[in-house]
Design an enzyme around this catalytic site. Sequence first.
Site, PDB file in Angstrom:
ATOM      1  N   HIS A   1       6.691  26.071  16.377  1.00 48.45           N
ATOM      2  CA  HIS A   1       7.195  26.923  15.298  1.00 48.45           C
ATOM      3  C   HIS A   1       6.410  28.212  15.122  1.00 48.45           C
ATOM      4  O   HIS A   1       6.605  28.934  14.138  1.00 48.45           O
ATOM      5  CB  HIS A   1       7.252  26.158  13.969  1.00 48.45           C
ATOM      6  CG  HIS A   1       8.028  24.879  14.032  1.00 48.45           C
ATOM      7  ND1 HIS A   1       9.404  24.859  14.152  1.00 48.45           N
ATOM      8  CD2 HIS A   1       7.631  23.587  14.035  1.00 48.45           C
ATOM      9  CE1 HIS A   1       9.813  23.601  14.193  1.00 48.45           C
ATOM     10  NE2 HIS A   1       8.756  22.808  14.138  1.00 48.45           N
TER      11      HIS A   1
ATOM     12  N   GLU B   1      18.461  20.235   6.109  1.00 40.61           N
ATOM     13  CA  GLU B   1      19.380  21.149   6.785  1.00 40.61           C
ATOM     14  C   GLU B   1      19.988  20.475   8.002  1.00 40.61           C
ATOM     15  O   GLU B   1      19.353  19.614   8.634  1.00 40.61           O
ATOM     16  CB  GLU B   1      18.646  22.410   7.249  1.00 40.61           C
ATOM     17  CG  GLU B   1      18.227  23.330   6.128  1.00 40.61           C
ATOM     18  CD  GLU B   1      17.526  24.586   6.627  1.00 40.61           C
ATOM     19  OE1 GLU B   1      17.328  25.510   5.821  1.00 40.61           O
ATOM     20  OE2 GLU B   1      17.186  24.633   7.826  1.00 40.61           O
TER      21      GLU B   1
ATOM     22  N   LYS C   1      11.807  27.710  -0.578  1.00 44.63           N
ATOM     23  CA  LYS C   1      12.978  27.740   0.293  1.00 44.63           C
ATOM     24  C   LYS C   1      14.244  27.251  -0.404  1.00 44.63           C
ATOM     25  O   LYS C   1      15.340  27.771  -0.167  1.00 44.63           O
ATOM     26  CB  LYS C   1      12.705  26.900   1.549  1.00 44.63           C
ATOM     27  CG  LYS C   1      11.699  27.534   2.501  1.00 44.63           C
ATOM     28  CD  LYS C   1      11.486  26.664   3.725  1.00 44.63           C
ATOM     29  CE  LYS C   1      10.651  27.382   4.785  1.00 44.63           C
ATOM     30  NZ  LYS C   1       9.341  27.780   4.322  1.00 44.63           N
TER      31      LYS C   1
ATOM     32  N   ARG D   1       6.857  40.708   3.533  1.00 46.98           N
ATOM     33  CA  ARG D   1       5.695  41.449   4.039  1.00 46.98           C
ATOM     34  C   ARG D   1       6.070  42.100   5.357  1.00 46.98           C
ATOM     35  O   ARG D   1       7.171  41.904   5.871  1.00 46.98           O
ATOM     36  CB  ARG D   1       4.525  40.491   4.266  1.00 46.98           C
ATOM     37  CG  ARG D   1       4.903  39.315   5.182  1.00 46.98           C
ATOM     38  CD  ARG D   1       3.715  38.438   5.509  1.00 46.98           C
ATOM     39  NE  ARG D   1       4.084  37.188   6.127  1.00 46.98           N
ATOM     40  CZ  ARG D   1       4.408  37.010   7.390  1.00 46.98           C
ATOM     41  NH1 ARG D   1       4.448  38.064   8.196  1.00 46.98           N
ATOM     42  NH2 ARG D   1       4.712  35.829   7.874  1.00 46.98           N
TER      43      ARG D   1
END
Length: 633
Positions: free
Chosen positions: A235, A200, A116, A297
């Site tokens: 999530h 973040e 990430k 994907r």
Amino acid sequence: MITKLLIANRGEIACRIMRTARAMGVATVAVYSDADAKALHVRSADEAVHIGPSPAAESYLVGAKIIAAAKQTGADAIHPGYGFLSENADFAQAVLDAGLIWVGPKPSSIRAMGLKDAAKQLMRAAGVPVTPGYDGSDQSVERLTKEAGAIGYPVLIKAVAGGGGKGMRKVDAPEDFVAALESCRREAKASFGNDEVLLEKWITSPRHIEVQVFGDSHGNVVHLFERDCSLQRRHQKVIEEAPAPGMDEATREAICAAAVRAAKAVDYEGAGTIEFIADASEGLRADRIFFMEMNTRLQVEHPVTEEITGVDLVEWQLRVASGEPIPLKQEDLKINGHAIEARLYAEDPAKGFLPSTGRLEWLDLNQDHLDLWPDAKIRIETGVEQGDTVSPFYDPMIAKLVAHGSTREIAIENLASLTRLTEIWPVRSNAPFLGNALEHDDFYDAKLTTSFIQDNEDALIPKMEPADAHWEMAARLYLDGVDDTEREGMGTGLRLNAPSRETVVLYHGSESKLIDRKSFKRDNAVLHYVTGETVAIFDEGLYFEFRKDIRGSGAASAADGAIIAPMPGKVIAVDVAEGQTVTAGQRLMVLEAMKMEHALAAPFDGVVEGLAVSAGGQVQVEAVLCRVVPASE
């Protein structure tokens, strides 16, 4: 063009890929573990190869076995589906090195988006907006603490190699940061072998917006518009839709253009998804939508994009992997109507969403009984049929339920109706939970955030107590000896052959009732299913099971200190020993099933007796694992 395709996956996605391959004249090869020997995807393929024991780590995650199966059967291509090895760059490279076609992006593209922090830096350089935060190489506690303060609380700690919600922590105050960081790092190290993190800014009204992109080997990249996947639990996505409600054309153009830039930055080929987090506190605005990550994907939720565009994304994957250009240009792609997908899982919302495994004695999604709007349709993607078994080894998805209509309201109403008609027994499902979510006023009004389910969970969890009508229908069946032939397709039930009489005592769990025929009403039309001495009453996606006897009377119960397995699974930790003194709430052991850990704790102070398990052992649902006996006894 590919002539024989091996699908390195299982369940509904394997069946989905096979359907398109068959339509294209491409032969298919399934792979399967011990648990999947009789699975639908195995029965659906032209050929099938056994690749090992039930645990995925010994079968579906062993790339060498999958490549060997392709060589053995003469397959010239491998499609990874999603999950398992689909985003494993080393496996993709091994497929190519074996002289096979890899139906997916280049290994270099997978690697570029795999971490990430590196992905955010790459996107920033490509002019893609990223969430404000810190993704530097200095991972010291001091630097991270300083950067969190500069960002401003609340902040989100994320494992750079994370996924599926693991290695993520929201921190609301500076004094909580270090403890949350340590916890996040431990989980990330255990899950991904990498404890590095990024920070973040926490988005206070977040919506999850993602864009479907597609590239080919000729330098073409297009987008197929956006999806909203904001309805999530821990999530994990639950309900997805396309297009995103409230998205104006200017914002759509901006976010989709950013997604195309992101794909081009990594020289992308095949199907991929650029995921964004939107600050929706003032609606969807281009300057408040930030890059999160790329999934290299096909996505679980790809059917909603197919429904609004008319494109078969799997067909595109096979054509592009064979060297063909993307079949359509950007200007040829249009949005038609609205589509919503709900993930139907074998789980029990009333028991904390514990997985529910076992044989699907009855499975009827009743799509043919749905009174659809004239301009609407239903699509169901599944990897199981009635009589199949939901295994504890893999994801517990039963089906993906998809509705398409000319408007969002029509799609919602048809999909909600489908969840209410669903009949599954004795495995529990989240069908009534999905129906409650779809019919919630805030969802209908598109007041969406990623905390929607968490904020409304009490209203969404179905009530599991049977109504008088359910008791009456069960009593009617017992008293009249009616067999289950009242509806077409429901003739597999067994006749009870009960003599006609006036009263019956019924049991539902530990509750019992004496029911008199004179109390019957004439307007009872609840659906039912009968087998032996058990009656299952279906209503609004739920089932209520009744018996004429007390099943398992005298068995252990939690009230007397018995620690009972809530699901079949593997014991991954035992924290106590026989005769050990424990306190209320103390963890005794941990079970694992379907990617989920469940800790079992002492119900009160006492002493452990009858410890019947050890780490590594398998247990069945409702097995007594031990007892906690009050110390005074």
